[in-house]
Motif scaffolding. Structure first.
Motif, PDB file in Angstrom:
ATOM      1  N   VAL A 168       0.841  -1.199   0.000  1.00 36.82           N
ATOM      2  CA  VAL A 168       0.000   0.000   0.000  1.00 36.82           C
ATOM      3  C   VAL A 168       0.873   1.246   0.000  1.00 36.82           C
ATOM      4  O   VAL A 168       0.612   2.205  -0.723  1.00 36.82           O
ATOM      5  N   MET A 169       1.951   1.238   0.775  1.00 37.91           N
ATOM      6  CA  MET A 169       2.861   2.379   0.814  1.00 37.91           C
ATOM      7  C   MET A 169       3.526   2.587  -0.545  1.00 37.91           C
ATOM      8  O   MET A 169       3.663   3.722  -1.002  1.00 37.91           O
ATOM      9  N   THR A 170       3.915   1.491  -1.185  1.00 36.17           N
ATOM     10  CA  THR A 170       4.518   1.578  -2.506  1.00 36.17           C
ATOM     11  C   THR A 170       3.515   2.118  -3.518  1.00 36.17           C
ATOM     12  O   THR A 170       3.857   2.947  -4.358  1.00 36.17           O
ATOM     13  N   SER A 171       2.273   1.673  -3.428  1.00 34.54           N
ATOM     14  CA  SER A 171       1.222   2.144  -4.320  1.00 34.54           C
ATOM     15  C   SER A 171       0.991   3.642  -4.126  1.00 34.54           C
ATOM     16  O   SER A 171       0.862   4.384  -5.105  1.00 34.54           O
ATOM     17  N   HIS A 172       0.965   4.095  -2.880  1.00 32.12           N
ATOM     18  CA  HIS A 172       0.779   5.526  -2.604  1.00 32.12           C
ATOM     19  C   HIS A 172       1.952   6.338  -3.150  1.00 32.12           C
ATOM     20  O   HIS A 172       1.757   7.435  -3.679  1.00 32.12           O
ATOM     21  N   LYS A 207       3.839   5.579  -5.715  1.00 27.61           N
ATOM     22  CA  LYS A 207       3.734   5.623  -7.175  1.00 27.61           C
ATOM     23  C   LYS A 207       2.673   6.627  -7.620  1.00 27.61           C
ATOM     24  O   LYS A 207       2.886   7.379  -8.572  1.00 27.61           O
ATOM     25  N   ILE A 208       1.554   6.646  -6.929  1.00 31.75           N
ATOM     26  CA  ILE A 208       0.487   7.594  -7.259  1.00 31.75           C
ATOM     27  C   ILE A 208       0.973   9.021  -7.024  1.00 31.75           C
ATOM     28  O   ILE A 208       0.747   9.912  -7.846  1.00 31.75           O
ATOM     29  N   ARG A 209       1.679   9.239  -5.914  1.00 40.16           N
ATOM     30  CA  ARG A 209       2.229  10.565  -5.618  1.00 40.16           C
ATOM     31  C   ARG A 209       3.222  10.973  -6.711  1.00 40.16           C
ATOM     32  O   ARG A 209       3.194  12.100  -7.194  1.00 40.16           O
ATOM     33  N   ASP A 210       4.090  10.052  -7.112  1.00 42.28           N
ATOM     34  CA  ASP A 210       5.061  10.341  -8.169  1.00 42.28           C
ATOM     35  C   ASP A 210       4.363  10.718  -9.469  1.00 42.28           C
ATOM     36  O   ASP A 210       4.754  11.690 -10.130  1.00 42.28           O
ATOM     37  N   LEU A 211       3.343   9.964  -9.851  1.00 43.31           N
ATOM     38  CA  LEU A 211       2.607  10.263 -11.078  1.00 43.31           C
ATOM     39  C   LEU A 211       1.934  11.636 -10.999  1.00 43.31           C
ATOM     40  O   LEU A 211       1.924  12.382 -11.982  1.00 43.31           O
ATOM     41  N   ALA A 212       1.396  11.965  -9.844  1.00 46.56           N
ATOM     42  CA  ALA A 212       0.751  13.270  -9.670  1.00 46.56           C
ATOM     43  C   ALA A 212       1.774  14.398  -9.798  1.00 46.56           C
ATOM     44  O   ALA A 212       1.516  15.397 -10.477  1.00 46.56           O
ATOM     45  N   TYR A 213       2.927  14.242  -9.170  1.00 43.54           N
ATOM     46  CA  TYR A 213       3.970  15.265  -9.271  1.00 43.54           C
ATOM     47  C   TYR A 213       4.481  15.394 -10.702  1.00 43.54           C
ATOM     48  O   TYR A 213       4.724  16.498 -11.189  1.00 43.54           O
ATOM     49  N   ILE A 214       4.652  14.293 -11.387  1.00 42.26           N
ATOM     50  CA  ILE A 214       5.111  14.326 -12.777  1.00 42.26           C
ATOM     51  C   ILE A 214       4.085  15.056 -13.643  1.00 42.26           C
ATOM     52  O   ILE A 214       4.447  15.915 -14.458  1.00 42.26           O
TER      53      ILE A 214
END
Length: 186
Positions: free
Chosen positions: A5-9, A11-18
């Motif tokens: 779940v932490m890894t998924s969060h 990745k989602i945070r990274d995609l949002a920042y990108i």
């Protein structure tokens, strides 16, 4: 919370920042002062702010996303232009040079770290690479249209007037990366 779940969060945070950084690049491209064949824009600031905030890998992905958005037709380039025509036009080499700049930044910071002086050096080297790509591309496209130019003439139109403003944009990007990067804990 589980590791998955932490890894998924993350990745989602990274995609949002990108995605946010690609949007910032588009907004910076729209802030334009017409000036000869290459307009003054804030794109350089957007590129280097993304690299400074996201780091080499994610920043490079943000630049690539920005270019792909323009390639598929979203008006994200200067003058609200888009499509292959923008990338193949006289200023297309500078757009492609942004990706080369990001790769240079990534390589330098991966090798030497992310201290402010290293980041500044990586950004300046990236800018030089962008100028090189853009200048060679400009000469090729400009002269293929039946126009004549020299290397010095092209540098006078496309590089020399932009050096000081681009260095200021790099300084601002470094400042933003330092101030905002700590606040949002990238």
């Amino acid at each position: 919370m589980s590791t998955a779940v932490m890894t998924s969060h993350a990745k989602i945070r990274d995609l949002a920042y990108i995605a946010l950084m690609a949007a910032l690049m588009a907004i910076c491209a729209w802030i334009t002062i017409p000036f000869g064949p290459v307009p003054f824009t804030l794109q350089t600031f957007g590129i280097f702010a993304a690299l400074g905030l996201l780091g080499g890998r994610r920043g490079t992905v943000a630049v690539l996303l920005y270019l792909l958005l323009g390639l598929v037709g979203l008006p994200v380039f200067a003058g609200f232009s888009a499509g292959a025509g923008a990338l193949l036009g006289v200023t297309g080499g500078y757009l492609i040079g942004f990706l080369a700049s990001a790769l240079v930044y990534w390589a330098v910071t991966a090798k030497l770290g992310t201290k402010p002086l290293v980041m500044a050096l990586a950004m300046v080297l990236g800018l030089v690479v962008c100028y090189a790509f853009g200048t060679v591309w400009f000469i090729q496209v400009y002269t293929s249209g039946g126009n004549a130019t020299t290397l010095l003439g092209t540098l006078g139109m496309c590089v020399f007037p932009y050096i000081i403003p681009d260095l200021i944009k790099i300084a601002l990007a470094l400042l933003v990366a330092k101030r905002v990067g700590h606040a949002i804990s990238l």
